[in-house]
Design an enzyme around this catalytic site. Structure first.
Site, PDB file in Angstrom:
ATOM      1  N   ARG A 193       0.862  -1.187   0.000  1.00  0.00           N
ATOM      2  CA  ARG A 193       0.000   0.000   0.000  1.00  0.00           C
ATOM      3  C   ARG A 193       0.899   1.238   0.000  1.00  0.00           C
ATOM      4  O   ARG A 193       1.918   1.278   0.701  1.00  0.00           O
ATOM      5  CB  ARG A 193      -0.917   0.032   1.230  1.00  0.00           C
ATOM      6  CG  ARG A 193      -2.128  -0.866   1.119  1.00  0.00           C
ATOM      7  CD  ARG A 193      -3.118  -0.422   0.031  1.00  0.00           C
ATOM      8  NE  ARG A 193      -4.235  -1.329  -0.110  1.00  0.00           N
ATOM      9  CZ  ARG A 193      -4.298  -2.348  -0.963  1.00  0.00           C
ATOM     10  NH1 ARG A 193      -3.281  -2.614  -1.764  1.00  0.00           N
ATOM     11  NH2 ARG A 193      -5.378  -3.101  -1.044  1.00  0.00           N
ATOM     12  N   GLU A 216      -2.026   7.722  -5.091  1.00  0.00           N
ATOM     13  CA  GLU A 216      -2.320   7.076  -6.381  1.00  0.00           C
ATOM     14  C   GLU A 216      -3.756   7.258  -6.852  1.00  0.00           C
ATOM     15  O   GLU A 216      -4.030   7.180  -8.054  1.00  0.00           O
ATOM     16  CB  GLU A 216      -1.992   5.583  -6.315  1.00  0.00           C
ATOM     17  CG  GLU A 216      -2.956   4.773  -5.430  1.00  0.00           C
ATOM     18  CD  GLU A 216      -2.612   3.286  -5.386  1.00  0.00           C
ATOM     19  OE1 GLU A 216      -1.430   2.951  -5.220  1.00  0.00           O
ATOM     20  OE2 GLU A 216      -3.551   2.468  -5.508  1.00  0.00           O
ATOM     21  N   HIS A 238      -0.276   0.071  -9.797  1.00  0.00           N
ATOM     22  CA  HIS A 238      -1.028  -0.879  -8.961  1.00  0.00           C
ATOM     23  C   HIS A 238      -1.532  -2.061  -9.806  1.00  0.00           C
ATOM     24  O   HIS A 238      -2.739  -2.331  -9.874  1.00  0.00           O
ATOM     25  CB  HIS A 238      -2.193  -0.180  -8.256  1.00  0.00           C
ATOM     26  CG  HIS A 238      -2.593  -0.850  -6.973  1.00  0.00           C
ATOM     27  ND1 HIS A 238      -2.997  -0.150  -5.866  1.00  0.00           N
ATOM     28  CD2 HIS A 238      -2.647  -2.161  -6.612  1.00  0.00           C
ATOM     29  CE1 HIS A 238      -3.285  -0.999  -4.884  1.00  0.00           C
ATOM     30  NE2 HIS A 238      -3.084  -2.223  -5.318  1.00  0.00           N
TER      31      HIS A 238
END
Ligand code: NAI
Length: 334
Positions: free
Chosen positions: A234, A263, A295
Site C-alpha cells: 500500500r 495514487e 497498482h
C-alpha cells in the site's frame, strides 16, 4: 438483488459478468469511483462493490446505509480505505477477497527487483533508440545478498519461496511469526535488524497505524547504502518525500513502487495528454533508478477470475441469507 459496481474498467466488467452468469444477480457497472456524488446512482441497490481507491469513510457509509445498502463487497484484499468498524456499527457488512492470488503479487515484486537490478527498463529503451551501449547498466548478483520481507503473510511467504532458488538470505519481520515463512527458508529478526541488514527490502504488510510511513527518514537512516526498496503493498507505507531525499543522497539505490500514497488521483487512468499536477510523483518518475507501475501487481488472469468468483460468492451468500465467509477478521479491524 441489485449491486452497484464502482471503479470498473472493461476488464473488471468482463470477469464479473462471466462469474455472474446464471446467478440472477443484477450488476450495474460504473466507471466512476464511489463517493457521496454517486449515492443517487445506486438507488435500489442492496450491495455495492468497490476497489482499492474507493474511499469509504464514516460519512459516506452513513449515506449508503440511508440509501439501503447492507453489503460492501470489496474486490481486493486490502481494506484500509474503508472504515470497517463504523460500517459494522451501522449494520453494513464488509467482505473482501482475502487471497485471490498471492503468487501474482509475489511474482510481480520479484520482477521489479530483477528489472531494477539489471536495469531492463533502461536497456529496453536504449535498444529501441539504436543505443547498444551497456554503460551504466551494471547489476549485482542476487546470489549472496540479503532480502528483508516486511510482512510474512500469504504474499510474503510466496515471495520467500520464490527467492529460495536465488541463494539469498531471507529475513522477515512480522508481529505474528508464520511457520510457512521459516519452512520457506526465512529467518525472523526484529524490524530494525531487517532494515539494517537487507540489501533489498520488500513490503508485504497491510497499511495500519503501525505501518503507516514505515519507510521514513528515520528508518531510511538505518538502511545499508544503496539499498533497494520494493513496495507492492500500500502506498502509504512509504513516506515519498523521505525516499526522494534518500534517492538524492544515494542511500536508496533502487526503488520499485506498484503503489503510491496519492495514487487515487492518477493510477488506472490514461493521463498522457494532461499535465500531471503531482510534483512528488513526477520527481519520483524522473529518477533513473526508480520504477513505478500503476497498482498492477494483482493483474493476472488467475487473480481476476478468483476476484470475480469470490465477489459473486459473497453477493450470493448475502442474498440467500447464508453466512458470509469473507468478512474482515475482527483482530484486523482498527
Ligand atoms: P496477509 O494478511 O496474508 O499478510 C499480511 C502480513 O502482514 C500478516 O502476516 C501480518 O501479521 C503482517 N503485519 C501486520 N502488521 C505488521 C507490521 N506492523 N509489521 C510487519 N508485518 C505486519 O496479507 P497478504 O495477502 O499477504 O497481502 C499483503 C498486502 O499486500 C495487503 O495488505 C495489500 O495491502 C497488498 N496487496 C497488494 C496488491 C497489489 O496489486 N499491489 C494485491 C493484493 C494485496
Amino acid at each position: 438483488m441489485k449491486t452497484a459496481v464502482f471503479s470498473t474498467k472493461s476488464y473488471d466488467e468482463e470477469f464479473l459478468r462471466e462469474a455472474n452468469e446464471g446467478t440472477g444477480l443484477t450488476l450495474d457497472f460504473f466507471e466512476e469511483r464511489m463517493g457521496t456524488h454517486m449515492i443517487p446512482a445506486i438507488k435500489g441497490a442492496e450491495a455495492i462493490c468497490t476497489f482499492v481507491n474507493d474511499p469509504l469513510p464514516a460519512a459516506v457509509l452513513d449515506e449508503l446505509r440511508s440509501a439501503g445498502v447492507r453489503l460492501i463487497a470489496l474486490r481486493c484484499a486490502g481494506f484500509n480505505q474503508v472504515d470497517v468498524k463504523h460500517a459494522e456499527a451501522i449494520g453494513i457488512h464488509v467482505t473482501h477477497v482475502p487471497a485471490y492470488s498471492p503468487n501474482a503479487v509475489a511474482e510481480f515484486a520479484l520482477s521489479l527487483i530483477l528489472t531494477l537490478n539489471r536495469r531492463l527498463h533502461r536497456a529496453y529503451n536504449r535498444v529501441r533508440d539504436g543505443n547498444f551501449s551497456i554503460d551504466g547498466l551494471l547489476g549485482f548478483d542476487m546470489h549472496g545478498s540479503t532480502v528483508g520481507v516486511l510482512g510474512t503473510g500469504k504474499i510474503g511467504v510466496v515471495f520467500a519461496r520464490l527467492l529460495s532458488g536465488f541463494g539469498v538470505k531471507v529475513l522477515g519481520s512480522d508481529p505474528f511469526e508464520n511457520p510457512d515463512f521459516v519452512a520457506a527458508g526465512g529467518t525472523y529478526v526484529p524490524r530494525e535488524e531487517l532494515l539494517a541488514s537487507s540489501d533489498i527490502i520488500s513490503l508485504h504488510c497491510p497499511l495500519t497505524p503501525d505501518t503507516f510511513h514505515v519507510i521514513n527518514e528515520k528508518s531510511i537512516k538505518l538502511m545499508k547504502d544503496g539499498v533497494m526498496i520494493i513496495n507492492t503493498s500500500r502506498g502509504a507505507l512509504v513516506d515519498a518525500l523521505a525516499v526522494i531525499e534518500g534517492l538524492k543522497s544515494g542511500r536508496i539505490g533502487y526503488l520499485g513502487l506498484d503503489v503510491y500514497e496519492q495514487e487515487a488521483d492518477v493510477f488506472y487512468e490514461n493521463l498522457s495528454e494532461q499535465i500531471i499536477q503531482d510534483d512528488v510523483l513526477q520527481r519520483l518518475v524522473a529518477f533513473p533508478n526508480v520504477l513505478i507501475t500503476s497498482h498492477q501487481a494483482y493483474f493476472t488472469f488467475t487473480a481476476m477470475r478468483n476476484i470475480a468468483a469470490t465477489t459473486i460468492e459473497s453477493l450470493l451468500a448475502f442474498r440467500d441469507g447464508k453466512p458470509l465467509k469473507n468478512t474482515i477478521p475482527k483482530n484486523l479491524i482498527h
